[in-house]
Design a protein around this motif. Structure first.
Motif, PDB file in Angstrom:
ATOM      1  N   GLY A 135       0.816  -1.213   0.000  1.00 10.89           N
ATOM      2  CA  GLY A 135       0.000   0.000   0.000  1.00 10.89           C
ATOM      3  C   GLY A 135       0.847   1.259   0.000  1.00 10.89           C
ATOM      4  N   ALA A 136       1.896   1.271   0.826  1.00  5.92           N
ATOM      5  CA  ALA A 136       2.789   2.438   0.882  1.00  5.92           C
ATOM      6  C   ALA A 136       3.502   2.648  -0.445  1.00  5.92           C
ATOM      7  N   ILE A 137       4.008   1.572  -1.029  1.00  4.58           N
ATOM      8  CA  ILE A 137       4.755   1.681  -2.280  1.00  4.58           C
ATOM      9  C   ILE A 137       3.850   2.128  -3.420  1.00  4.58           C
ATOM     10  N   SER A 138       2.647   1.556  -3.502  1.00  5.93           N
ATOM     11  CA  SER A 138       1.761   1.927  -4.609  1.00  5.93           C
ATOM     12  C   SER A 138       1.390   3.401  -4.546  1.00  5.93           C
ATOM     13  N   GLY A 186      -3.712  -0.408   2.889  1.00  9.36           N
ATOM     14  CA  GLY A 186      -3.342  -1.788   2.617  1.00  9.36           C
ATOM     15  C   GLY A 186      -3.562  -2.685   3.817  1.00  9.36           C
ATOM     16  N   LEU A 187      -3.275  -2.176   4.997  1.00  7.66           N
ATOM     17  CA  LEU A 187      -3.476  -2.944   6.229  1.00  7.66           C
ATOM     18  C   LEU A 187      -4.965  -3.203   6.486  1.00  7.66           C
ATOM     19  N   VAL A 188      -5.803  -2.194   6.243  1.00  8.67           N
ATOM     20  CA  VAL A 188      -7.245  -2.395   6.386  1.00  8.67           C
ATOM     21  C   VAL A 188      -7.734  -3.446   5.391  1.00  8.67           C
ATOM     22  N   GLY A 234      -3.012  -5.224  -1.079  1.00  7.16           N
ATOM     23  CA  GLY A 234      -2.461  -4.037  -0.447  1.00  7.16           C
ATOM     24  C   GLY A 234      -2.207  -2.909  -1.431  1.00  7.16           C
ATOM     25  N   ALA A 235      -1.688  -3.246  -2.624  1.00 10.67           N
ATOM     26  CA  ALA A 235      -1.410  -2.220  -3.633  1.00 10.67           C
ATOM     27  C   ALA A 235      -2.699  -1.574  -4.123  1.00 10.67           C
ATOM     28  N   ALA A 241      -3.938   2.366  -3.816  1.00  6.51           N
ATOM     29  CA  ALA A 241      -4.448   3.119  -4.967  1.00  6.51           C
ATOM     30  C   ALA A 241      -5.833   3.679  -4.685  1.00  6.51           C
ATOM     31  N   LEU A 242      -6.641   2.918  -3.983  1.00  5.78           N
ATOM     32  CA  LEU A 242      -7.995   3.396  -3.644  1.00  5.78           C
ATOM     33  C   LEU A 242      -7.942   4.635  -2.758  1.00  5.78           C
ATOM     34  N   VAL A 243      -6.950   4.710  -1.867  1.00  5.74           N
ATOM     35  CA  VAL A 243      -6.791   5.905  -1.032  1.00  5.74           C
ATOM     36  C   VAL A 243      -6.517   7.120  -1.900  1.00  5.74           C
ATOM     37  N   VAL A 244      -5.626   6.965  -2.876  1.00  5.36           N
ATOM     38  CA  VAL A 244      -5.281   8.075  -3.771  1.00  5.36           C
ATOM     39  C   VAL A 244      -6.506   8.544  -4.546  1.00  5.36           C
ATOM     40  N   LEU A 245      -7.337   7.613  -4.947  1.00  3.56           N
ATOM     41  CA  LEU A 245      -8.541   7.971  -5.701  1.00  3.56           C
ATOM     42  C   LEU A 245      -9.642   8.544  -4.811  1.00  3.56           C
ATOM     43  N   ALA A 246      -9.777   7.999  -3.607  1.00  7.13           N
ATOM     44  CA  ALA A 246     -10.920   8.359  -2.760  1.00  7.13           C
ATOM     45  C   ALA A 246     -10.766   9.715  -2.090  1.00  7.13           C
ATOM     46  N   VAL A 247      -9.554  10.095  -1.694  1.00  2.00           N
ATOM     47  CA  VAL A 247      -9.364  11.363  -0.977  1.00  2.00           C
ATOM     48  C   VAL A 247      -9.908  12.545  -1.784  1.00  2.00           C
ATOM     49  N   PRO A 248      -9.499  12.738  -3.053  1.00  5.74           N
ATOM     50  CA  PRO A 248     -10.075  13.868  -3.805  1.00  5.74           C
ATOM     51  C   PRO A 248     -11.548  13.680  -4.144  1.00  5.74           C
ATOM     52  N   LEU A 249     -11.996  12.421  -4.247  1.00  2.37           N
ATOM     53  CA  LEU A 249     -13.403  12.179  -4.545  1.00  2.37           C
ATOM     54  C   LEU A 249     -14.288  12.667  -3.403  1.00  2.37           C
ATOM     55  N   PHE A 250     -13.924  12.360  -2.170  1.00  2.00           N
ATOM     56  CA  PHE A 250     -14.710  12.839  -1.032  1.00  2.00           C
ATOM     57  C   PHE A 250     -14.694  14.362  -0.964  1.00  2.00           C
TER      58      PHE A 250
END
Length: 392
Positions: free
Chosen positions: A233-236, A260-262, A280-281, A285-294
């Motif tokens: 998750g961190a690397i992606s 990734g841990l979640v 995890g990857a 990636a979902l974090v990167v997409l979701a933050v601006p979406l919210f």
């Protein structure tokens, strides 16, 4: 028999210690991500959540979740403490996401309800005594350590709270999204790494024992896959944000690791190494997409808890049905989806109703003046950094 009982009890107590280490992890992460004028209030909320949620679970919640269950493989007190250690985590997810504008008293009252009723009911229909499941639901989904039961539960409650409370003053101005930077990056790193370490007890302890070769192998695989998913998750996230911005944002990288841990938490005992890396990857990636979406929908989440815990709680639970489907044992994508859906409807609807009603009696949202001054003064009377001039 006694030897296995003692070993599993010791293992549970060790896991409990790691899980409770996540309390300062959440506290430091949130304290670093909010502005200095709100740090004392954030720390107070985290301490109160641990104390109040745990007490509510001791007095009411455990019995609702597990009925008269008696452990035969380890000390009943160890089993009880292990389950109690989980309860505050779901509410910690919520507390960070409403930071800098939620008042302590109504949040504490909701913590009582969450620890005594909402979270234990979620446990009952998934891990617990099953009286609700047997009479109302027929869920058969795998969620070893709570991608849905803990992380999505906290995420749905947070979403309900944000919709009732609204965004921080000045966060959205016209069509502009005002960036409010983190106040203390070292604390963010410390908090995230404490959470990462705590996850080994969170997931590893959920295997339920370590006193046989098979259990020991399962615990080791679980911890290995947990760590691997965090790394991926961190690397992606690091790769994605560098490609997009030509910068490395440590707060996003850490949230990618947590995502990734979640995501791995639902089934770390079932996966190959490649599965863990992929899950995890994708979580990162979902974090990167979701933050601006919210943000686009003006859902103000100072710590990214919805992106990390809600989105990846859903992804992690569904991933079990994709990567570990076993029709002989009832592991299917449809069952995983049903588990996610039932929990979403229950937790969001109940949380929204309770927060909405509580808000009518004791407003959750701090006044604009208090938000400008900082909640440390209005809610705690104690500033974390009194020698600093408060930022407006």
């Amino acid at each position: 028999m006694d030897t296995a009982y003692v070993i599993d009890t010791l293992f549970a107590l060790f896991s409990i210690t790691l899980i409770i280490l996540m309390v300062p992890g959440f506290a430091m992460l949130e304290a670093g991500l909010v502005r200095t004028k709100n740090v004392s209030s954030v720390l107070t909320v985290n301490v109160m959540i641990y104390a109040v949620a745990s007490m509510a679970f001791i007095l009411v919640g455990f019995h609702l979740a597990f009925g008269d269950f008696q452990s035969t493989t380890m000390s009943q007190w160890a089993f009880f403490m292990f389950q109690m250690a989980f309860v505050g985590k779901a509410i910690n997810i919520m507390s960070g996401g409403v930071g800098e504008r939620a008042r302590l008293l109504p949040l504490t009252l909701f913590t009582v309800i969450m620890g005594a009723l909402i979270y234990p009911t979620a446990v009952n229909i998934s891990w617990g005594s099953d009286w609700i499941k047997d009479t109302i639901f027929d869920l058969n989904f795998v969620d070893l350590a709570g991608s849905t039961v803990i992380h999505s539960t906290g995420g749905w409650a947070l979403l309900a709270a944000i919709l009732v409370i609204g965004s921080r003053k000045g966060r959205y101005v016209g069509n502009q999204i005002r960036v409010i930077p983190a106040s203390n990056i070292p604390l963010v790193v410390l908090g995230a790494m404490l959470l990462w370490i705590g996850w080994f007890g969170f997931n590893g302890g959920s295997v339920g024992g370590i006193s046989t070769k098979e259990l020991a192998d399962s615990v080791a695989l679980t911890v290995f896959n947990t760590n691997t998913a965090g790394l991926a998750g961190a690397i992606s996230v690091g790769v994605l944000i560098y490609i997009r911005y030509k910068l490395f944002d440590i707060t996003m990288i850490l949230n990618g690791a947590l995502g990734g841990l979640v995501a791995i938490t639902a089934g770390p005992h079932l996966y190959t190494t490649f599965d863990a890396i992929t899950i995890g990857a994708i979580g990162g990636a979902l974090v990167v997409l979701a933050v601006p979406l919210f943000d686009r929908f003006r859902i103000d989440d100072p710590v990214g808890a919805l992106s990390v815990h809600l989105v990846n709680g859903i992804w992690g639970t569904l991933a079990v049905g994709i990567f570990a489907a076993d029709y002989a044992n009832g592991i299917t994508f449809l069952n995983q989806l049903k588990g996610v859906g039932v929990m979403a409807v229950f937790v969001f609807s109940v949380s929204f109703s309770i927060i909405y009603l509580l808000n009518k009696v004791i407003p959750f949202r701090a006044s604009d003046e208090d938000q400008v001054q900082g909640l440390d003064v209005s809610e705690c009377g104690l500033e974390a950094y009194p020698e600093f001039k408060r930022a407006i």
